[in-house]
Each structure stands twice: as structure tokens, then as C-alpha cells.
Design an enzyme around this catalytic site. Structure first.
Site, short mmCIF file in Angstrom:
data_model
loop_
_atom_site.label_atom_id
_atom_site.label_comp_id
_atom_site.label_asym_id
_atom_site.label_seq_id
_atom_site.Cartn_x
_atom_site.Cartn_y
_atom_site.Cartn_z
N THR A 1 0.87 -1.18 0.00
CA THR A 1 0.00 0.00 0.00
C THR A 1 0.91 1.23 0.00
O THR A 1 1.64 1.45 0.98
CB THR A 1 -0.90 0.02 1.25
N LYS B 1 -7.73 1.57 -2.99
CA LYS B 1 -7.35 1.09 -1.65
C LYS B 1 -7.46 2.21 -0.61
O LYS B 1 -8.06 2.03 0.46
CB LYS B 1 -5.91 0.55 -1.71
N LYS C 1 -1.51 4.64 8.78
CA LYS C 1 -0.72 4.80 7.55
C LYS C 1 -1.64 5.05 6.34
O LYS C 1 -1.43 5.98 5.56
CB LYS C 1 0.09 3.51 7.31
P1 NAD Z 1 5.80 -6.37 7.13
O1 NAD Z 1 6.56 -5.29 7.79
O2 NAD Z 1 5.38 -7.57 7.93
O3 NAD Z 1 6.61 -6.91 5.84
C1 NAD Z 1 7.41 -6.11 5.03
C2 NAD Z 1 8.67 -6.93 4.71
O4 NAD Z 1 9.46 -6.21 3.77
C3 NAD Z 1 9.55 -7.15 5.95
O5 NAD Z 1 9.75 -8.53 6.15
C4 NAD Z 1 10.85 -6.42 5.61
O6 NAD Z 1 12.00 -7.07 6.12
C5 NAD Z 1 10.81 -6.47 4.09
N1 NAD Z 1 11.65 -5.48 3.43
C6 NAD Z 1 11.73 -4.15 3.64
N2 NAD Z 1 12.58 -3.58 2.76
C7 NAD Z 1 13.05 -4.58 1.98
C8 NAD Z 1 13.95 -4.64 0.88
N3 NAD Z 1 14.56 -3.55 0.42
N4 NAD Z 1 14.20 -5.85 0.32
C9 NAD Z 1 13.60 -6.97 0.79
N5 NAD Z 1 12.73 -6.97 1.81
C10 NAD Z 1 12.46 -5.80 2.40
O7 NAD Z 1 4.52 -5.65 6.49
P2 NAD Z 1 3.17 -6.36 5.98
O8 NAD Z 1 2.15 -6.36 7.07
O9 NAD Z 1 3.52 -7.63 5.28
O10 NAD Z 1 2.68 -5.27 4.92
C11 NAD Z 1 3.26 -5.16 3.62
C12 NAD Z 1 2.46 -4.16 2.83
O11 NAD Z 1 1.11 -4.60 2.72
C13 NAD Z 1 2.41 -2.75 3.44
O12 NAD Z 1 2.51 -1.79 2.41
C14 NAD Z 1 1.05 -2.73 4.13
O13 NAD Z 1 0.53 -1.42 4.23
C15 NAD Z 1 0.23 -3.58 3.20
N6 NAD Z 1 -0.94 -4.24 3.81
C16 NAD Z 1 -0.81 -4.86 5.01
C17 NAD Z 1 -1.93 -5.47 5.57
C18 NAD Z 1 -1.85 -6.17 6.91
O14 NAD Z 1 -2.91 -6.47 7.48
N7 NAD Z 1 -0.67 -6.47 7.42
C19 NAD Z 1 -3.17 -5.45 4.90
C20 NAD Z 1 -3.24 -4.84 3.65
C21 NAD Z 1 -2.11 -4.23 3.12
#
Ligand code: NAD
Length: 295
Positions: free
Chosen positions: A94, A169, A244
Site C-alpha cells: 500500500t 485502496k 498509515k
Molecule cells: P511487514 O513489515 O510484515 O513486511 C514487510 C517486509 O518487507 C519485511 O519482512 C521487511 O524485512 C521487508 N523489506 C523491507 N525492505 C526490503 C527490501 N529492500 N528488500 C527486501 N525486503 C524488504 O509488512 P506487511 O504487514 O507484510 O505489509 C506489507 C504491505 O502490505 C504494506 O505496504 C502494508 O501497508 C500492506 N498491507 C498490510 C496489511 C496487513 O494487514 N498487514 C493489509 C493490507 C495491506
């Protein structure tokens, strides 16, 4: 048809999404900065890569699932030079609409194709493979990405050209943030007027106050046994993520010169809540700051 998929960002969402792609028969090479995330993905059938570039090198589809726009743009700098011409880039993070369009343009200039495909459904949806994908893509790219998204989602909606998925979204989550506050204020007011939570729920859930914040994620314990309010607001959709998303909506509204007053107020309330007592709680816990006992 199966694909060679590079998957970058194997966190709470990306980990189970990559696992579902592997389960569907795609060859998935994954990368994350955190070794434990890589290990878990490997156990679920994802081949671990040495770097983001390594994940992209042999892929015809590259998916990113990263925290914010700056991470996506930084990752693209590494991914694009490593990718083969014509590779389809899918960003499911997102991020704001301007960053999504910038990422798209970078990919196209580098000889690739790109779509934004953010999701709703949270970790349970990612794990069960029932996410809703909101896709911003040219018609032909949508046709190409759809079968890949089907392996991770229950519903895939083509919202328009590049950036339209992210727009859908943040608009949807602006509705959700505002409506959760509205439902919470109604319970608090009802309580002060001597109305039981159950009575208000029984009326509003079948009347014109009906909405998801009330009927699926009810902020008071009791009426909806599965809602996080029944387990001290643990798990669910984190207040920090709502803050966020509302921040992205507020930024987009300001950039467009739109007076989305309730959206801006909701963004302000959630930013404060997430930075304070709401850190780590479900977003429905905002009711505990609105003046009632709500328990
Ligand atoms: P998260 O923090 O659990 O996962 C993000 C991952 O990206 C981490 O494991 C981190 O180590 C990795 N990362 C960061 N920079 C990196 C790079 N340069 N190379 C490789 N890996 C890298 O977050 P999440 O909950 O999985 O959310 C991910 C996205 O999905 C976000 O944008 C969030 O807003 C969106 N989202 C989350 C949810 C939810 O319920 N968690 C729901 C809808 C959307």
C-alpha cells in the site's frame, strides 16, 4: 500456466502470499532483508534468493510487498536493471498514488511492464488465499496478471490505469477509518443514554447504520463474537496500518486541494492513537479513547 516469480518482501503479508503462489505450482524465488522471513518462506516452498536482484533475474513476474513507497522505489532501482525485458512488475504494497505511478514509469522506461495491485483482507486473507486485489493496469497487463493474482486472492478488480488500484485502496480505507469512528461514537453516545450495546447493534446492523465496522469488526465486545473487541483488541487490522492508510488518503486529498474534513480528522485521530496507547492494537480499539467505557 505457471510462472517464474520473484517475490520481494516476505513479511506478514508477503510470506503467506508467496507460499500460496508456490502451492499453486509457480516457481517462486523470494527475498527479504530479514533472514527469519526467508527461512519461513523456504519452508513453504519458496526458493531463497541472495538479493533482490537475484530474485528478479530469472523471473517473468516480479512481485513486491514492502512497507512504504520509498522501499518500493528503492527496490525497483535494484530490480529493474536485473530483470529481463518485458518482465511484469506487480507492486502489492500500500503506497501513495504518486509513488505507484512513479514506480510504473520507472519499470516501463526500463523495458518492463508494471501494475499496482494493493490488497485488502489482512494476514488471514493472505494466508487463506482470499485477498481482494485492486488493480491499476493497462488492459493487456491486467489480463496477464490476473491468473497470478487469482492464486493469492478471492477477488480481483480492475480499477483503471496505473495508480487506480492504490486510489481504490486508500479511498476504501478512508471509508473504513471514518466509519469505525462513527460506529464507536454511536456506541459511546448510546451508552450514555442508557442503551445497551446489544440493543444498538440489533437496530443499527439491520437499519441504515449498517456497515462493516459494525457488523464484522464491532468495536464493543458481545454482539459479534469474532471481532477483536472480544480479545482485548489483539490482532486484526493494526491501528498503525489504519493510520498509515489514512495518512496516504489525507496526503492525496491535500495534493488535490480537496476538503475531505472527516478523512483528515480520522487521519489525525488514528495517527495519535497509533503513536500512543493504540500501538499494536486492532484499529477498533479507538473506541477506548472516545469517552465511553465501551467494555
Ligand atoms: P511487514 O513489515 O510484515 O513486511 C514487510 C517486509 O518487507 C519485511 O519482512 C521487511 O524485512 C521487508 N523489506 C523491507 N525492505 C526490503 C527490501 N529492500 N528488500 C527486501 N525486503 C524488504 O509488512 P506487511 O504487514 O507484510 O505489509 C506489507 C504491505 O502490505 C504494506 O505496504 C502494508 O501497508 C500492506 N498491507 C498490510 C496489511 C496487513 O494487514 N498487514 C493489509 C493490507 C495491506
Amino acid at each position: 500456466m505457471t510462472h517464474d516469480i520473484g517475490f520481494v518482501g516476505l513479511g506478514n503479508m508477503g510470506g503467506p502470499m508467496a507460499a500460496n503462489l508456490a502451492r499453486a505450482g509457480h516457481r517462486v524465488v523470494g527475498y527479504d532483508l530479514v533472514p527469519e522471513a526467508l527461512r519461513q518462506a523456504e519452508a513453504a516452498g519458496v526458493r531463497p534468493a541472495e538479493s533482490a536482484a537475484d530474485a528478479a533475474g530469472g523471473a517473468d513476474v516480479v512481485i513486491t510487498m514492502l512497507p512504504a513507497g520509498r522501499h518500493v522505489l528503492a527496490a525497483y532501482e535494484e530490480l529493474l536493471p536485473a530483470a529481463r525485458p518485458g518482465t511484469l512488475f506487480v507492486d502489492s504494497s500500500t503506497i501513495d498514488v504518486a509513488d505507484a505511478r512513479a514506480a510504473h514509469d520507472l519499470a516501463v522506461r526500463a523495458g518492463g511492464r508494471a501494475v499496482d495491485a494493493p490488497v485488502s483482507g489482512g494476514v488471514p486473507g493472505a494466508t487463506a488465499g482470499t485477498l481482494t486485489f485492486m488493480v491499476g493496469a493497462a488492459e493487456a497487463d491486467f489480463g496477464a496478471v490476473r491468473p497470478v493474482l487469482d492464486a493469492m486472492g478471492g477477488k480481483v478488480v480492475h480499477c483503471g490505469p496505473s495508480g487506480a488500484g492504490q486510489a481504490a485502496k486508500i479511498c476504501n480505507n478512508m471509508i473504513l477509518g471514518i466509519s469505525m469512528i462513527a460506529v464507536s461514537e454511536a456506541f459511546v453516545l448510546g451508552e450514555s443514554l442508557g442503551l445497551s450495546h446489544q440493543a444498538l447493534f440489533d437496530v443499527a446492523s439491520t437499519a441504515s447504520g449498517q456497515c462493516w465496522a459494525l457488523t464484522a469488526n464491532c468495536p464493543v465486545p458481545g454482539p459479534v463474537p469474532a471481532s477483536p473487541a472480544n480479545r482485548d483488541y489483539r490482532a486484526g487490522f493494526a491501528a498503525a496500518l489504519m493510520a498509515k492508510d489514512l495518512g496516504l488518503a489525507a496526503g492525496a486529498a491535500r495534493a488535490a486541494g480537496l476538503p475531505t474534513e472527516l478523512g483528515l480528522k480520522a487521519a489525525e485521530l488514528y495517527a495519535k492513537f497509533a503513536a500512543d496507547e493504540g500501538a499494536g492494537l486492532d484499529f477498533s480499539a479507538i473506541i477506548t479513547t472516545l469517552g465511553g467505557s465501551a467494555q
